[in-house]
Design a protein around this motif. Sequence first.
Motif, PDB file in Angstrom:
ATOM      1  N   HIS A   1      -6.856   7.908  -0.045  1.00  0.00           N
ATOM      2  CA  HIS A   1      -7.348   6.653   0.587  1.00  0.00           C
ATOM      3  C   HIS A   1      -6.304   5.618   1.190  1.00  0.00           C
ATOM      4  O   HIS A   1      -6.455   4.991   2.057  1.00  0.00           O
ATOM      5  CB  HIS A   1      -8.578   5.987  -1.021  1.00  0.00           C
ATOM      6  CG  HIS A   1      -8.049   4.668  -1.012  1.00  0.00           C
ATOM      7  ND1 HIS A   1      -9.390   3.938  -0.131  1.00  0.00           N
ATOM      8  CD2 HIS A   1      -7.368   3.198  -1.562  1.00  0.00           C
ATOM      9  CE1 HIS A   1      -9.521   3.030  -0.001  1.00  0.00           C
ATOM     10  NE2 HIS A   1      -8.321   2.845  -0.835  1.00  0.00           N
TER      11      HIS A   1
ATOM     12  N   ILE B   1      -5.254   6.277   4.713  1.00  0.00           N
ATOM     13  CA  ILE B   1      -6.109   6.226   5.532  1.00  0.00           C
ATOM     14  C   ILE B   1      -5.728   4.401   5.750  1.00  0.00           C
ATOM     15  O   ILE B   1      -6.093   4.081   7.160  1.00  0.00           O
ATOM     16  CB  ILE B   1      -7.698   6.683   5.278  1.00  0.00           C
ATOM     17  CG1 ILE B   1      -7.884   8.502   4.907  1.00  0.00           C
ATOM     18  CG2 ILE B   1      -8.748   5.807   5.801  1.00  0.00           C
ATOM     19  CD1 ILE B   1      -9.526   8.736   4.439  1.00  0.00           C
ATOM     20  N   MET B   2      -5.764   3.507   4.800  1.00  0.00           N
ATOM     21  CA  MET B   2      -5.375   3.015   4.923  1.00  0.00           C
ATOM     22  C   MET B   2      -4.115   1.845   5.589  1.00  0.00           C
ATOM     23  O   MET B   2      -4.529   1.189   6.621  1.00  0.00           O
ATOM     24  CB  MET B   2      -5.320   1.564   2.906  1.00  0.00           C
ATOM     25  CG  MET B   2      -6.988   1.444   2.865  1.00  0.00           C
ATOM     26  SD  MET B   2      -6.484   0.690   0.813  1.00  0.00           S
ATOM     27  CE  MET B   2      -5.908  -0.607   1.611  1.00  0.00           C
TER      28      MET B   2
ATOM     29  N   THR C   1       0.774  -0.845  -0.372  1.00  0.00           N
ATOM     30  CA  THR C   1      -0.281  -0.267   0.009  1.00  0.00           C
ATOM     31  C   THR C   1       0.609   1.319   0.220  1.00  0.00           C
ATOM     32  O   THR C   1       0.668   2.382  -0.576  1.00  0.00           O
ATOM     33  CB  THR C   1      -0.602  -0.170   1.084  1.00  0.00           C
ATOM     34  OG1 THR C   1      -1.622  -0.954   1.315  1.00  0.00           O
ATOM     35  CG2 THR C   1      -2.219   1.072   0.926  1.00  0.00           C
TER      36      THR C   1
ATOM     37  N   ARG D   1      -2.769   4.223   7.861  1.00  0.00           N
ATOM     38  CA  ARG D   1      -3.009   4.329   9.169  1.00  0.00           C
ATOM     39  C   ARG D   1      -3.523   3.505   9.832  1.00  0.00           C
ATOM     40  O   ARG D   1      -3.545   2.891  11.109  1.00  0.00           O
ATOM     41  CB  ARG D   1      -3.968   5.929   9.178  1.00  0.00           C
ATOM     42  CG  ARG D   1      -3.936   6.699  10.576  1.00  0.00           C
ATOM     43  CD  ARG D   1      -2.109   7.045  11.067  1.00  0.00           C
ATOM     44  NE  ARG D   1      -2.368   7.218  12.380  1.00  0.00           N
ATOM     45  CZ  ARG D   1      -1.540   6.435  13.005  1.00  0.00           C
ATOM     46  NH1 ARG D   1      -0.406   6.115  12.955  1.00  0.00           N
ATOM     47  NH2 ARG D   1      -1.441   6.915  14.450  1.00  0.00           N
ATOM     48  N   SER D   2      -4.879   2.969   8.829  1.00  0.00           N
ATOM     49  CA  SER D   2      -5.340   2.134  10.061  1.00  0.00           C
ATOM     50  C   SER D   2      -4.778   0.622  10.282  1.00  0.00           C
ATOM     51  O   SER D   2      -4.981   0.195  11.666  1.00  0.00           O
ATOM     52  CB  SER D   2      -6.645   1.691   9.089  1.00  0.00           C
ATOM     53  OG  SER D   2      -6.630   0.993   7.654  1.00  0.00           O
ATOM     54  N   MET D   3      -4.291   0.496   9.636  1.00  0.00           N
ATOM     55  CA  MET D   3      -2.869  -0.783   9.432  1.00  0.00           C
ATOM     56  C   MET D   3      -1.881  -0.685  10.690  1.00  0.00           C
ATOM     57  O   MET D   3      -1.466  -1.909  11.054  1.00  0.00           O
ATOM     58  CB  MET D   3      -2.313  -1.598   8.272  1.00  0.00           C
ATOM     59  CG  MET D   3      -3.508  -2.090   7.672  1.00  0.00           C
ATOM     60  SD  MET D   3      -2.398  -2.161   5.773  1.00  0.00           S
ATOM     61  CE  MET D   3      -3.117  -1.451   4.137  1.00  0.00           C
TER      62      MET D   3
END
Length: 148
Positions: A139, A142-143, A85, A145-147
């Motif tokens: 996008h 955000i991905m 990512t 950071r959430s991981m």
Amino acid sequence: MGLFIHIHLIAAIAWIGGSVFMFVLGVTLIDKEKQKQVYPHIGPIFGYFELVSIVILLLTGTVMIVDNGLYHMLLNNDDNIIVQTLKKKLILVAIIVIATIIHFFIAFRTNGKERTKMQNFISRGSSLLIFFLNLFVLHYAIMIRSML
């Protein structure tokens, strides 16, 4: 990382928000005379503001990559989802930086002057590309950071 994420977010808000504003301005300001009145004044101010924002984004993004140990993962070609990512995001960021340089070069060189059709096409095209790629970068951010 706490301070850098906040600075990064503020710069991202400025960068993406400015991009959205200029996109809306470009779409709604159809009258050529009004464009000639507005862009020579707002363009340089916006350009310098955006330039500061992108430099802050690049610096704080680099610090966060190093602080989170992602730099070594990138160098070692780790094949986990975070690295995949991040690579996608970094490719888009590189394209945005190149498009921004092209756009700034044309914009500052032709400010207050009549542009050729090619200059106009490249300037507007790069601006549109930056606008849409920003959404994908957001996008991926955000991905990631959430991981983490």
